[in-house]
Design an enzyme around this catalytic site. Structure first.
Site, mmCIF file in Angstrom:
data_model
loop_
_atom_site.group_PDB
_atom_site.id
_atom_site.type_symbol
_atom_site.label_atom_id
_atom_site.label_comp_id
_atom_site.label_asym_id
_atom_site.label_seq_id
_atom_site.Cartn_x
_atom_site.Cartn_y
_atom_site.Cartn_z
ATOM 1 N N ARG A 112 -13.978 -4.462 3.376
ATOM 2 C CA ARG A 112 -12.729 -5.095 3.526
ATOM 3 C C ARG A 112 -13.111 -6.590 3.376
ATOM 4 O O ARG A 112 -11.938 -7.140 3.308
ATOM 5 C CB ARG A 112 -12.178 -4.792 5.011
ATOM 6 C CG ARG A 112 -10.796 -3.991 4.730
ATOM 7 C CD ARG A 112 -10.525 -3.549 6.288
ATOM 8 N NE ARG A 112 -9.178 -3.246 6.366
ATOM 9 C CZ ARG A 112 -8.847 -2.357 6.961
ATOM 10 N NH1 ARG A 112 -9.722 -1.168 6.839
ATOM 11 N NH2 ARG A 112 -7.491 -1.895 7.313
ATOM 12 N N ARG A 146 -0.944 -7.424 8.702
ATOM 13 C CA ARG A 146 -1.854 -6.624 8.176
ATOM 14 C C ARG A 146 -2.099 -6.774 6.579
ATOM 15 O O ARG A 146 -2.987 -6.897 6.000
ATOM 16 C CB ARG A 146 -2.071 -5.264 8.866
ATOM 17 C CG ARG A 146 -2.897 -5.021 10.009
ATOM 18 C CD ARG A 146 -2.469 -3.785 10.674
ATOM 19 N NE ARG A 146 -2.712 -2.711 10.035
ATOM 20 C CZ ARG A 146 -1.848 -1.484 10.282
ATOM 21 N NH1 ARG A 146 -1.173 -1.620 11.181
ATOM 22 N NH2 ARG A 146 -2.075 -0.318 9.496
ATOM 23 N N ARG A 181 4.386 6.274 10.331
ATOM 24 C CA ARG A 181 3.087 7.118 10.416
ATOM 25 C C ARG A 181 3.429 7.791 11.820
ATOM 26 O O ARG A 181 3.682 6.991 12.830
ATOM 27 C CB ARG A 181 2.304 6.134 10.374
ATOM 28 C CG ARG A 181 0.992 6.534 9.947
ATOM 29 C CD ARG A 181 -0.234 6.047 8.874
ATOM 30 N NE ARG A 181 -0.272 4.545 9.517
ATOM 31 C CZ ARG A 181 -1.238 3.735 8.654
ATOM 32 N NH1 ARG A 181 -1.782 3.973 7.778
ATOM 33 N NH2 ARG A 181 -1.305 2.522 9.244
ATOM 34 N N ARG A 217 0.523 4.712 16.055
ATOM 35 C CA ARG A 217 -0.503 3.730 16.403
ATOM 36 C C ARG A 217 -0.090 2.456 17.109
ATOM 37 O O ARG A 217 0.855 2.089 16.552
ATOM 38 C CB ARG A 217 -1.222 3.450 15.069
ATOM 39 C CG ARG A 217 -2.480 4.316 14.716
ATOM 40 C CD ARG A 217 -2.905 4.140 13.409
ATOM 41 N NE ARG A 217 -3.022 2.918 13.009
ATOM 42 C CZ ARG A 217 -3.714 2.503 11.661
ATOM 43 N NH1 ARG A 217 -4.157 3.600 10.965
ATOM 44 N NH2 ARG A 217 -4.213 1.243 11.221
ATOM 45 N N LYS A 248 -4.799 5.673 1.924
ATOM 46 C CA LYS A 248 -6.283 5.938 1.509
ATOM 47 C C LYS A 248 -6.853 7.123 2.605
ATOM 48 O O LYS A 248 -7.688 7.830 1.867
ATOM 49 C CB LYS A 248 -7.067 4.634 2.158
ATOM 50 C CG LYS A 248 -6.670 3.491 1.525
ATOM 51 C CD LYS A 248 -7.401 2.236 2.009
ATOM 52 C CE LYS A 248 -7.137 1.709 3.326
ATOM 53 N NZ LYS A 248 -5.997 1.275 3.506
HETATM 54 P P1 ADP Z 1 -4.973 0.189 7.577
HETATM 55 O O1 ADP Z 1 -3.784 1.310 7.841
HETATM 56 O O2 ADP Z 1 -4.533 -1.171 8.020
HETATM 57 O O3 ADP Z 1 -5.486 0.300 6.452
HETATM 58 P P2 ADP Z 1 -7.205 0.947 9.243
HETATM 59 O O4 ADP Z 1 -7.201 2.222 10.123
HETATM 60 O O5 ADP Z 1 -8.194 1.216 8.238
HETATM 61 O O6 ADP Z 1 -5.961 0.460 9.046
HETATM 62 O O7 ADP Z 1 -7.862 -0.119 10.221
HETATM 63 C C1 ADP Z 1 -7.238 -0.309 11.495
HETATM 64 C C2 ADP Z 1 -8.054 -1.750 12.047
HETATM 65 O O8 ADP Z 1 -9.384 -1.385 12.240
HETATM 66 C C3 ADP Z 1 -7.725 -2.899 10.959
HETATM 67 O O9 ADP Z 1 -6.286 -3.325 11.087
HETATM 68 C C4 ADP Z 1 -8.901 -3.755 11.491
HETATM 69 O O10 ADP Z 1 -8.610 -4.426 12.734
HETATM 70 C C5 ADP Z 1 -10.074 -2.938 11.851
HETATM 71 N N1 ADP Z 1 -10.909 -2.555 10.769
HETATM 72 C C6 ADP Z 1 -10.853 -1.164 10.101
HETATM 73 N N2 ADP Z 1 -12.149 -1.454 9.087
HETATM 74 C C7 ADP Z 1 -12.435 -2.795 9.103
HETATM 75 C C8 ADP Z 1 -13.290 -3.550 8.124
HETATM 76 N N3 ADP Z 1 -13.912 -2.835 7.414
HETATM 77 N N4 ADP Z 1 -13.464 -4.712 8.704
HETATM 78 C C9 ADP Z 1 -12.858 -5.442 9.634
HETATM 79 N N5 ADP Z 1 -12.002 -4.845 10.398
HETATM 80 C C10 ADP Z 1 -11.667 -3.315 10.234
#
Ligand code: ADP
Length: 289
Positions: free
Chosen positions: A146, A235, A180, A224, A69
């Protein structure tokens, strides 16, 4: 008349949700209904089926952890000229700032759980206020909404034109997350995973070359803290449980564009542009690995 009526109804809906503290904090979002599409979209017919008008695009990227994404949202934001807003980045910035929320966020993120809707919306509205102060308009959201509740709140306060749902085979997502790497100096995103799955039983194979860092970043790579096998699996589970219903939310509203990634960036980027009726004028990004 119809447009005016629409606006009136929309502002009534906004007023109704304005009593909710969560929704009020998102009130800086653009509420106008007309959209400015890039020239290439306007003349070819937009994927969002909207008439060209007076504001920049408001798009959302959905997809499992590791699907890419951030990569594609960031490329599109450069191409179209609207900010790329990733809620995961906002969470990580808050963590790095050691502010009052840092300890709580650290625990949630490192367990692979979702941060509360209230916290995420407060981080997002701060980011949107900054964007507004800088004169930016439109956005590509990555990682938000989300949950169904987040989607409903967003729907109440603004018009989302298009939702791009990136899809990749489940067995590749874990490998992509574990591969990553981020440059601790320049913040560049790389991936050391080399995916080469042969086609079988009528299923096509898929090849994704690693996205290796330049020499100056190679010694500064970090991972990360939530990209461990245990946390990535959690996740993915949380995505299926809480975020997958958001796909149906937008599908039923006719806004969802499903996009199966055919491979790595060189294969996928031109196909994504094609699906969006967009052109990369200098072709530079499509050539990049
Ligand atoms: P991913 O690689 O899982 O898509 P992100 O970088 O988008 O990870 O998000 C990392 C973390 O930040 C998520 O696992 C969650 O804990 C938190 N997070 C990000 N966006 C949201 C959201 N819209 N609602 C709730 N938690 C979020």
């Amino acid at each position: 008349m119809a447009v005016a009526l629409n606006r009136l109804m929309r502002s009534a809906a906004v007023a109704a949700v304005a009593y909710s503290p969560v929704s009020r904090s998102l009130s800086t979002l653009e509420k106008k209904t007309d959209v400015i599409f890039p020239a290439s979209l306007a003349h070819m017919g937009s994927p969002a089926r909207r008439d060209p008008g007076s504001r920049n695009v408001q798009w959302v990227f959905l997809g499992c952890p590791g699907v890419g994404k951030g990569t594609y949202a960031s490329r599109l934001s450069q191409l179209i000229g609207v900010p790329h807003i990733a809620t995961g980045d906002l969470v990580r910035e808050e963590l790095a700032s050691s502010g009052p929320l840092a300890k709580e966020l650290n625990e949630i993120v490192n367990q692979g759980k979702l941060v509360s809707d209230e916290i995420i919306i407060s981080l997002l509205s701060k980011r949107l206020e900054n964007a507004e102060a800088k004169g930016e308009s439109g956005f590509i959201l990555d990682g938000f909404p989300r949950t169904i509740r987040q989607a409903e709140i967003l729907e109440e306060v603004t018009d989302i034109d298009l939702v791009i749902n990136l899809k990749l085979r489940e067995d590749i997502l874990l490998a992509k997350c574990l591969g990553r790497r981020i440059c601790s100096k320049c913040g560049g995103n790389f991936n050391v995973a080399s995916i080469d799955i042969k086609g079988e039983n009528g299923r096509p194979g898929i090849y994704m070359a690693p996205l290796l860092p330049p020499e100056q970043c190679a010694s500064k790579l970090v991972t990360r803290s939530d990209d461990t096998e245990k946390v990535v699996k959690e996740r993915l589970r949380v995505y299926h449980d809480q975020s997958q219903p958001v796909e149906e939310f937008y599908r039923s509203r006719g806004k969802l564009l499903e996009f199966d990634l055919p491979g790595g960036i060189p294969e996928s980027w031109p196909k994504l542009l094609q699906a969006l009726n967009l052109e990369d004028p200098d072709g530079k990004r499509s050539a990049a690995a």
